[in-house]
Enzyme design. Sequence first.
Site, PDB file in Angstrom:
ATOM      1  N   GLY A  45       0.838  -1.190   0.000  1.00 30.23           N
ATOM      2  CA  GLY A  45       0.000   0.000   0.000  1.00 30.23           C
ATOM      3  C   GLY A  45       0.870   1.237   0.000  1.00 30.23           C
ATOM      4  N   GLN A  50       3.174   9.864   1.240  1.00 25.39           N
ATOM      5  CA  GLN A  50       4.504   9.253   1.278  1.00 25.39           C
ATOM      6  C   GLN A  50       5.374   9.657   0.090  1.00 25.39           C
ATOM      7  OE1 GLN A  50       2.584   5.247   2.059  1.00 25.39           O
ATOM      8  NE2 GLN A  50       4.559   4.960   3.054  1.00 25.39           N
ATOM      9  N   CYS A 110       5.939  -0.417   7.052  1.00 23.70           N
ATOM     10  CA  CYS A 110       5.636   0.768   6.244  1.00 23.70           C
ATOM     11  C   CYS A 110       6.847   1.107   5.380  1.00 23.70           C
ATOM     12  CB  CYS A 110       5.321   1.936   7.172  1.00 23.70           C
ATOM     13  SG  CYS A 110       4.930   3.454   6.317  1.00 23.70           S
ATOM     14  N   LEU A 111       6.618   1.441   4.114  1.00 28.28           N
ATOM     15  CA  LEU A 111       7.731   1.800   3.228  1.00 28.28           C
ATOM     16  C   LEU A 111       8.448   3.060   3.704  1.00 28.28           C
ATOM     17  CD1 LEU A 111       6.181   1.121  -0.309  1.00 28.28           C
ATOM     18  CD2 LEU A 111       7.846  -0.292   0.907  1.00 28.28           C
ATOM     19  N   HIS A 152      -4.223   1.842   7.843  1.00 31.30           N
ATOM     20  CA  HIS A 152      -2.840   2.313   7.873  1.00 31.30           C
ATOM     21  C   HIS A 152      -2.638   3.434   6.835  1.00 31.30           C
ATOM     22  CE1 HIS A 152       1.673   1.410   7.983  1.00 31.30           C
ATOM     23  NE2 HIS A 152       1.545   2.169   6.913  1.00 31.30           N
ATOM     24  N   GLU A 153      -3.136   3.211   5.610  1.00 28.90           N
ATOM     25  CA  GLU A 153      -2.957   4.198   4.536  1.00 28.90           C
ATOM     26  C   GLU A 153      -3.796   5.453   4.794  1.00 28.90           C
ATOM     27  OE1 GLU A 153      -0.514   3.721   2.679  1.00 28.90           O
ATOM     28  OE2 GLU A 153      -0.261   1.604   3.111  1.00 28.90           O
ATOM     29  N   HIS A 156      -1.978   7.724   6.988  1.00 32.08           N
ATOM     30  CA  HIS A 156      -0.953   8.515   6.285  1.00 32.08           C
ATOM     31  C   HIS A 156      -1.538   9.834   5.783  1.00 32.08           C
ATOM     32  CE1 HIS A 156       2.716   6.196   6.124  1.00 32.08           C
ATOM     33  NE2 HIS A 156       2.110   5.107   5.666  1.00 32.08           N
TER      34      HIS A 156
HETATM   35 NI    NI Z   1       2.842   3.157   5.567  1.00 36.83          NI
END
Ligand code: NI
Length: 184
Positions: A45, A50, A110-111, A152-153, A156
């Site tokens: 995701g 991000q 998370c990236l 989670h997204e 963000h």
């Molecule tokens: Ni993330």
Amino acid sequence: MILSILKFPNNRLRTKATAVKSVNNTIKTLVKDMFETMYTSDGIGLAATQVNQHLQVIVMDVPDSSEDYKLILENRKTKNSESLTRKHPLCFINPTITRKAENKIHTEGCLSVPGYYAEIERFNHITVEALDENGKLFTLEAHNFLAVCIQHELDHLKGVLFVDYLSKFKQRRLKEKYRKISSV
Ligand code: NI
């Protein structure tokens, strides 16, 4: 085009995203680039926040099984094998959660916080409303890992990271560690 991903503790990750006014070609290009960036990074995701675009746009492709998820994570680490073929590309524009139920703990990563994983409690069953990449309104009922990923997204887009749910002590330690990494 592959976009660069902001890394914790970069303050731009704290920016609140604004709603998309119209799903025009600029947004469509952003969605395409975000998918490319997510797949290249072996992510499941990615939120526009991000990639330093502060609009309410999320892309996602959550694997069916935990075995497939493990393969993706392994590939993220080693980059030795071919990326797993993904099947469920999802795009959420201006998403809102309309229903939530059941709490459950899942492991999250998370990236923007590479190499770190933690157990986080979230709703295990949600209903989300959003526009798709063509600007069409849809409703999705999600369970388990997909529900976790959506929450989670969505966080963000509000400038919230999964590590914000950890104890203050752990957050401080993590910040120091990642500050060192990013200053190298
Ligand atoms: Ni993330």
